[in-house]
Design a protein around this motif. Structure first.
Motif, PDB file in Angstrom:
ATOM      1  N   ILE A 249       0.927  -1.277  -0.054  1.00  0.00           N
ATOM      2  CA  ILE A 249      -0.018  -0.220   0.120  1.00  0.00           C
ATOM      3  C   ILE A 249       0.814   1.181  -0.038  1.00  0.00           C
ATOM      4  O   ILE A 249       1.809   1.242   0.764  1.00  0.00           O
ATOM      5  CB  ILE A 249      -0.914   0.228   0.995  1.00  0.00           C
ATOM      6  CG1 ILE A 249      -1.960  -1.122   1.308  1.00  0.00           C
ATOM      7  CG2 ILE A 249      -1.662   1.545   1.305  1.00  0.00           C
ATOM      8  CD1 ILE A 249      -2.840  -1.316   2.297  1.00  0.00           C
ATOM      9  N   PHE A 250       0.537   2.423  -0.680  1.00  0.00           N
ATOM     10  CA  PHE A 250       1.360   3.385  -0.854  1.00  0.00           C
ATOM     11  C   PHE A 250       0.265   4.372  -0.358  1.00  0.00           C
ATOM     12  O   PHE A 250      -0.756   4.645  -1.087  1.00  0.00           O
ATOM     13  CB  PHE A 250       1.770   3.872  -2.538  1.00  0.00           C
ATOM     14  CG  PHE A 250       2.164   5.068  -2.495  1.00  0.00           C
ATOM     15  CD1 PHE A 250       3.248   5.729  -1.472  1.00  0.00           C
ATOM     16  CD2 PHE A 250       1.953   5.861  -3.724  1.00  0.00           C
ATOM     17  CE1 PHE A 250       3.844   7.039  -1.516  1.00  0.00           C
ATOM     18  CE2 PHE A 250       2.488   7.210  -3.837  1.00  0.00           C
ATOM     19  CZ  PHE A 250       3.327   7.729  -2.801  1.00  0.00           C
ATOM     20  N   ALA A 251       0.468   4.981   0.738  1.00  0.00           N
ATOM     21  CA  ALA A 251      -0.388   6.074   1.429  1.00  0.00           C
ATOM     22  C   ALA A 251      -0.080   7.418   1.072  1.00  0.00           C
ATOM     23  O   ALA A 251       1.201   7.574   1.358  1.00  0.00           O
ATOM     24  CB  ALA A 251      -0.414   5.684   3.010  1.00  0.00           C
ATOM     25  N   ASP A 274       2.978  -9.528   6.181  1.00  0.00           N
ATOM     26  CA  ASP A 274       1.744  -9.814   5.232  1.00  0.00           C
ATOM     27  C   ASP A 274       1.636  -8.559   4.179  1.00  0.00           C
ATOM     28  O   ASP A 274       0.788  -8.946   3.174  1.00  0.00           O
ATOM     29  CB  ASP A 274       0.446  -9.887   6.445  1.00  0.00           C
ATOM     30  CG  ASP A 274       0.589 -11.001   7.532  1.00  0.00           C
ATOM     31  OD1 ASP A 274       1.074 -12.348   6.874  1.00  0.00           O
ATOM     32  OD2 ASP A 274       0.441 -10.803   8.511  1.00  0.00           O
ATOM     33  N   ILE A 275       1.860  -7.508   4.534  1.00  0.00           N
ATOM     34  CA  ILE A 275       1.495  -6.367   3.736  1.00  0.00           C
ATOM     35  C   ILE A 275       2.368  -5.330   3.879  1.00  0.00           C
ATOM     36  O   ILE A 275       2.825  -5.019   4.885  1.00  0.00           O
ATOM     37  CB  ILE A 275       0.191  -5.909   3.827  1.00  0.00           C
ATOM     38  CG1 ILE A 275      -0.103  -4.784   2.704  1.00  0.00           C
ATOM     39  CG2 ILE A 275      -0.164  -5.348   5.115  1.00  0.00           C
ATOM     40  CD1 ILE A 275      -1.597  -4.666   2.542  1.00  0.00           C
ATOM     41  N   SER A 276       3.123  -4.821   2.914  1.00  0.00           N
ATOM     42  CA  SER A 276       3.972  -3.657   2.882  1.00  0.00           C
ATOM     43  C   SER A 276       3.528  -2.406   2.740  1.00  0.00           C
ATOM     44  O   SER A 276       2.239  -2.365   2.167  1.00  0.00           O
ATOM     45  CB  SER A 276       4.952  -3.734   2.040  1.00  0.00           C
ATOM     46  OG  SER A 276       6.019  -5.117   2.110  1.00  0.00           O
ATOM     47  N   ILE A 277       4.046  -1.149   3.316  1.00  0.00           N
ATOM     48  CA  ILE A 277       3.478  -0.141   3.239  1.00  0.00           C
ATOM     49  C   ILE A 277       4.556   0.997   3.258  1.00  0.00           C
ATOM     50  O   ILE A 277       5.499   0.951   3.866  1.00  0.00           O
ATOM     51  CB  ILE A 277       2.539   0.224   4.351  1.00  0.00           C
ATOM     52  CG1 ILE A 277       1.536   1.550   4.289  1.00  0.00           C
ATOM     53  CG2 ILE A 277       3.099   0.074   5.690  1.00  0.00           C
ATOM     54  CD1 ILE A 277       0.551   1.692   5.291  1.00  0.00           C
ATOM     55  N   ILE A 278       4.240   2.231   2.390  1.00  0.00           N
ATOM     56  CA  ILE A 278       5.048   3.544   2.287  1.00  0.00           C
ATOM     57  C   ILE A 278       4.162   4.402   2.447  1.00  0.00           C
ATOM     58  O   ILE A 278       3.059   4.559   1.963  1.00  0.00           O
ATOM     59  CB  ILE A 278       5.805   3.676   1.037  1.00  0.00           C
ATOM     60  CG1 ILE A 278       6.804   2.426   0.955  1.00  0.00           C
ATOM     61  CG2 ILE A 278       6.499   5.004   0.953  1.00  0.00           C
ATOM     62  CD1 ILE A 278       7.643   2.333  -0.273  1.00  0.00           C
ATOM     63  N   SER A 279       4.522   5.457   3.215  1.00  0.00           N
ATOM     64  CA  SER A 279       3.748   6.719   3.488  1.00  0.00           C
ATOM     65  C   SER A 279       4.388   7.705   2.906  1.00  0.00           C
ATOM     66  O   SER A 279       5.599   8.236   3.022  1.00  0.00           O
ATOM     67  CB  SER A 279       3.719   6.780   5.130  1.00  0.00           C
ATOM     68  OG  SER A 279       3.017   8.376   5.148  1.00  0.00           O
TER      69      SER A 279
END
Length: 352
Positions: A249-251, A274-279
């Motif tokens: 997810i790209f926030a 489980d899930i990668s994220i970048i803010s």
């Protein structure tokens, strides 16, 4: 001693033993210009403080046609991004003896318009505006009025006005490309307020990154409609119902990412297992989260200072004739919220 409300320049002059003109020159910062000794200057300033002297700002404003006040309108004071900008503008104003009148438009264009009108009625010397970003007709009339004006963060290509913004496009390109380099194929985008320059540039970067890697954008993975935490929470809830769910997810903002993390935790999932994220937007807390967050860092403090200096130049030159646009670079800050997947992207599909 004379009561503080009655203190005048004459009272100070009598106490120090100098002329009223000398006192006036010292208290208006003209000691050096008129070659007043450091000793006299210090004595006058100390006496003024001890006597509780308060300058008559109204009389000064009538005389100089300046109020030494700056109007600042931001869309959300609770957002650390905007509060940081406001803080640094206030710091710069204090250095030159100016004051800030702050108004929070609450991401509402009508409140923004009302705030601007109120600030104009207060005869502020200039305006710094972080606009809601959907409409700009009221800013066109403001521009035509001649009041010094600088736009921060969200801008309008159609508005011929000085502005300071981040390179939102390049920041998004680097973030999404990093996901692809870590072998992610399914990258969701939690977008912010639709049809604002910030969101438009970031989503353009998101799309162009897909094109560069020869990947097709899954439109169902673009969700959201505001830069708030609730938007990130609801958007992530929707994304997690998909089968298969996105691996990353790209926030589009710091608050969106906080909402996303809350939804991920509620689902019993872990970042980045489980899930990668970048803010987009780095905050002081980003590196202290349970899983330190990879972020797109903006020069937030610098943006506030630069905007203030641009405005001061306009004020001293008398008008808002400046149309200088400054785009500040972003930086991808690598932490632990992105996991490299085992399956690589086919290199033959990557466009050079």
């Amino acid at each position: 001693m004379v009561q503080s409300k009655q203190i005048t320049l004459n009272n100070i002059a009598d106490q120090v033993g100098v002329s009223t003109t000398t006192v006036s020159r010292v208290l208006t910062g003209q000691s050096e210009k008129y070659r007043i000794s450091d000793r006299t200057r210090a004595h006058v300033q100390q006496t003024a403080r001890e006597m509780g002297y308060l300058p008559d700002e109204l009389a000064r404003a009538l005389r100089t046609r300046r109020t030494n006040t700056i109007g600042l309108v931001i869309p959300d004071i609770s957002n650390p991004f905007f509060s940081t900008i406001a803080r640094n503008i206030e710091i710069q104003a204090r250095k030159i003896g100016s004051s800030i009148i702050l108004s929070d438009s609450q991401e509402d264009t009508q409140l923004e318009i009302e705030s601007i009108r109120l600030l104009q009625s207060r005869k502020v010397d200039g305006l710094l505006i972080c606009p809601v970003g959907e409409e700009y007709t009221h800013l066109l009339s403001l521009r035509g009025s001649g009041i010094p004006l600088v736009i921060i963060d969200r801008y309008f290509p159609e508005l011929d006005c000085a502005y300071v913004v981040s390179d939102n496009y390049q920041g998004a390109v680097e973030a999404v490309s990093y996901f692809f380099n870590m072998n992610h194929r399914s990258v969701a985008f939690l977008q912010g307020r639709v049809n604002t320059s910030v969101n438009n540039d970031r989503i353009r970067g998101y799309r162009d990154s897909h094109e560069q890697y020869g990947l097709t954008v899954d439109e169902s993975l673009i969700v959201g409609d505001s830069f708030g935490k609730r938007n990130g929470y609801i958007g992530t809830k929707i994304l997690l119902t998909k089968n298969p769910r996105p691996t990353a997810i790209f926030a589009a903002s710091n608050l969106i990412s906080l909402g996303a993390m809350s939804a991920i935790q509620e689902a019993g999932l872990k970042i980045p297992e489980d899930i990668s994220i970048i803010s987009f937007d780095d905050q002081p807390y980003s590196e202290y989260l349970a899983t330190p967050m990879t972020t797109v860092s903006q020069q937030t403090s610098e943006a506030g200072e630069i905007a203030f200096r641009l405005l001061q130049t306009q004020i001293t030159q008398g008008g808002n004739h400046s149309t200088e646009g400054i785009v500040l670079p972003t930086e991808l800050v690598f932490r632990q919220s992105v996991r490299k997947l085992d399956q690589p992207i086919e290199t033959s599909r990557v466009k050079q």
